[in-house]
Write a protein that holds these residues in place. Structure first.
Motif, short mmCIF file in Angstrom:
data_model
loop_
_atom_site.label_atom_id
_atom_site.label_comp_id
_atom_site.label_asym_id
_atom_site.label_seq_id
_atom_site.Cartn_x
_atom_site.Cartn_y
_atom_site.Cartn_z
N LEU A 1 43.37 35.91 46.69
CA LEU A 1 43.78 37.74 45.75
C LEU A 1 43.10 38.52 46.26
O LEU A 1 43.10 39.26 46.25
N ALA A 2 41.93 37.92 47.42
CA ALA A 2 40.93 38.80 48.42
C ALA A 2 42.38 39.50 48.94
O ALA A 2 42.66 40.80 48.76
N GLU A 3 42.98 38.70 49.16
CA GLU A 3 43.62 39.19 50.71
C GLU A 3 45.31 40.15 50.03
O GLU A 3 45.04 41.21 50.53
N SER A 4 45.69 39.61 48.98
CA SER A 4 46.42 40.50 48.41
C SER A 4 46.61 41.68 47.79
O SER A 4 47.44 42.85 46.99
N LEU A 5 45.36 41.73 47.14
CA LEU A 5 44.93 42.95 46.42
C LEU A 5 43.33 43.85 47.25
O LEU A 5 43.08 44.86 46.50
N ASP A 6 43.18 43.92 48.55
CA ASP A 6 42.54 43.91 49.86
C ASP A 6 41.10 44.21 49.09
O ASP A 6 40.75 45.35 49.02
N VAL A 7 40.37 43.28 48.75
CA VAL A 7 39.11 43.69 48.43
C VAL A 7 38.70 42.46 49.11
O VAL A 7 39.02 41.19 50.02
N ASP A 8 37.14 42.62 49.36
CA ASP A 8 36.32 42.05 50.34
C ASP A 8 36.24 40.84 49.81
O ASP A 8 36.17 40.19 48.91
N GLN A 9 36.67 39.55 50.74
CA GLN A 9 36.59 38.41 50.34
C GLN A 9 34.91 37.99 49.84
O GLN A 9 35.21 37.02 49.02
N GLU A 10 33.57 37.97 50.62
CA GLU A 10 32.69 37.70 50.28
C GLU A 10 32.21 38.30 48.63
O GLU A 10 31.21 37.96 47.92
N ARG A 11 32.48 39.73 48.87
CA ARG A 11 32.36 40.31 47.29
C ARG A 11 33.15 39.81 46.55
O ARG A 11 32.32 39.23 45.37
N LEU A 12 33.67 39.24 46.01
CA LEU A 12 34.81 38.55 45.55
C LEU A 12 34.06 37.36 45.03
O LEU A 12 33.79 36.96 43.79
N ARG A 13 34.12 36.04 46.31
CA ARG A 13 33.01 35.10 45.75
C ARG A 13 32.11 35.08 45.40
O ARG A 13 31.53 34.70 44.41
N GLY A 14 31.49 36.38 45.94
CA GLY A 14 29.67 37.00 45.00
C GLY A 14 29.89 36.76 42.99
O GLY A 14 28.69 36.38 42.34
N LEU B 1 49.50 34.36 38.93
CA LEU B 1 48.86 34.45 39.40
C LEU B 1 49.09 36.24 40.20
O LEU B 1 48.20 36.47 40.34
N LEU B 2 50.36 35.60 40.84
CA LEU B 2 51.04 36.72 41.47
C LEU B 2 51.22 37.88 40.10
O LEU B 2 51.08 39.25 40.61
N GLU B 3 51.73 37.63 39.35
CA GLU B 3 52.57 38.90 38.74
C GLU B 3 50.64 39.06 37.61
O GLU B 3 50.62 40.51 37.58
N ALA B 4 49.83 39.04 37.79
CA ALA B 4 48.72 38.87 37.35
C ALA B 4 48.44 39.86 37.95
O ALA B 4 47.57 41.33 37.95
N ALA B 5 48.22 39.98 39.23
CA ALA B 5 47.51 40.67 40.04
C ALA B 5 48.07 41.51 40.28
O ALA B 5 47.38 43.01 40.12
N GLY B 6 49.65 41.96 40.25
CA GLY B 6 49.88 42.76 40.59
C GLY B 6 49.56 43.90 39.35
O GLY B 6 49.55 45.07 39.88
N THR B 7 49.30 43.19 38.01
CA THR B 7 49.68 44.17 36.48
C THR B 7 48.04 45.18 37.24
O THR B 7 47.86 46.22 36.64
N LEU B 8 47.02 44.10 37.80
CA LEU B 8 45.62 44.22 37.76
C LEU B 8 45.52 45.30 38.06
O LEU B 8 44.82 46.58 38.69
N ARG B 9 46.04 45.38 39.76
CA ARG B 9 46.27 47.20 40.88
C ARG B 9 46.70 48.33 40.08
O ARG B 9 45.96 49.00 40.05
N ARG B 10 47.84 48.22 39.15
CA ARG B 10 47.59 49.72 38.48
C ARG B 10 46.86 50.26 37.66
O ARG B 10 46.88 50.76 37.20
N LEU B 11 45.65 49.08 36.84
CA LEU B 11 45.01 49.49 36.08
C LEU B 11 43.66 50.05 36.87
O LEU B 11 43.09 51.09 36.28
N TRP B 12 43.94 49.99 38.32
CA TRP B 12 42.77 50.31 39.40
C TRP B 12 42.70 51.62 39.66
O TRP B 12 43.06 52.44 41.00
#
Length: 297
Positions: A252-265, A125-136
């Motif tokens: 995941l929300a905290e590690s990528l600075d994404v709103d937790q409720e929006r991610l849940r939705g 999860l950590l490595e995948a999230a780090g990869t995803l961040r570079r794509l945004w």
């Protein structure tokens, strides 16, 4: 060489084109032509391969290892090409042939049998999230991609039309969440669109690089939502699966600075949409897992 499509590809295309697939019939000839045009040496077809394309391991005329990828038009290969060109190798596999327009992609060779899914879950999860961040990144001006609103609009129509009455309450919750989320998206970024652990392969330029985007433009939480349910079969098997899922959303929300409720939705919407679709195409076990997972959210 005879280009025999892997069974996984044939089965998946049968789900999306149950009345027959002209592209699949023409695939062996198209692959032969693509190889000859580029003067490639074929090593092997990647098996089991993907659900929407034929992937062939090749070498270019100068001996460079590469990947030849052929996909039907409904898999939007030209949108994939445009996204990969915009990322220019930052976090994603690199195009070796940027400007052709025949639905064929020639890509740098990664390690096709090594994905972050092979790592322990927390590390993956950590490595995948780090990869995803570079794509945004900011999408290009006049971008040729669907928006999240457009894509989920099509999906919402199918959900309303074809959901089993037993899952109607869950569908209603997912559709309501989508409506609220689209009211005020916090950003518009170029997104991978179908990101999960198996879409991150080992590379030479960088340890991990993303492959196989179905690019879309919208908010980052939409892209991250698919990663939340990775290894859903393992989550369902755990007595603490529901609690683990909620912790994963938070982490995941905290590690990528994404709103937790929006991610849940968005996780709810995408899980229900996938579950309804799985049931529609005859994958009841997948449908059951996805809808049980969605119920935890």
């Amino acid at each position: 060489m005879v280009f025999e499509p892997p069974k996984r590809l044939v089965r998946a295309l049968g789900e999306t084109a149950p009345d027959g697939d002209d592209w699949l019939e023409k695939l062996p000839e198209a692959a032969q032509q693509a190889v000859a045009l580029r003067e490639l040496t074929v090593e092997r077809v990647q098996v089991p391969g993907g659900r929407s394309s034929l992937v062939v391991l090749v070498r270019t005329a100068d001996g460079t290892p590469a990947v030849l990828k052929l996909a039907p038009g409904r898999a939007r290969p030209e949108a994939e090409r445009a996204a990969l060109a915009h990322w220019a190798g930052r976090g994603a596999v690199q195009l070796l042939e940027p400007f052709t327009a025949d639905g064929v992609l020639l890509l740098e060779r990664l390690h096709p049998d090594v994905s972050v899914r092979s790592l322990p879950e927390a590390k993956a999860l950590l490595e995948a999230a780090g990869t995803l961040r570079r794509l945004w990144v900011e999408p290009p001006a006049d971008f040729p991609f669907e928006t999240v609103a457009e894509r989920t609009g099509r999906q919402a129509e199918a959900m309303r039309a074809r959901a089993d009455p037993e899952v109607a309450p869950l569908v209603d919750l997912a559709l309501a969440a989508r409506g609220e989320l689209l009211d005020a998206p916090p950003e518009h970024r170029l997104l991978h669109g179908t990101f999960r652990q198996s879409k991150v392969l080992g590379g030479e330029r960088m340890p991990w690089l993303a492959v196989g985007p179905d690019p879309v433009v919208g908010e980052c939480a939409f892209d991250l939502a698919r990663l939340v349910r990775d290894r859903v079969e393992d989550l369902i098997a755990q007595p603490s699966g529901a609690a683990t899922t909620r912790r994963r959303v938070k982490r995941l929300a905290e590690s990528l600075d994404v709103d937790q409720e929006r991610l849940r939705g968005w996780t709810l919407f995408r899980a229900v949409e996938s579950g309804v679709r799985a049931g529609r195409v005859g994958r009841p076990r997948d449908a059951e897992l996805l809808l049980e997972f969605a119920g935890w959210l």
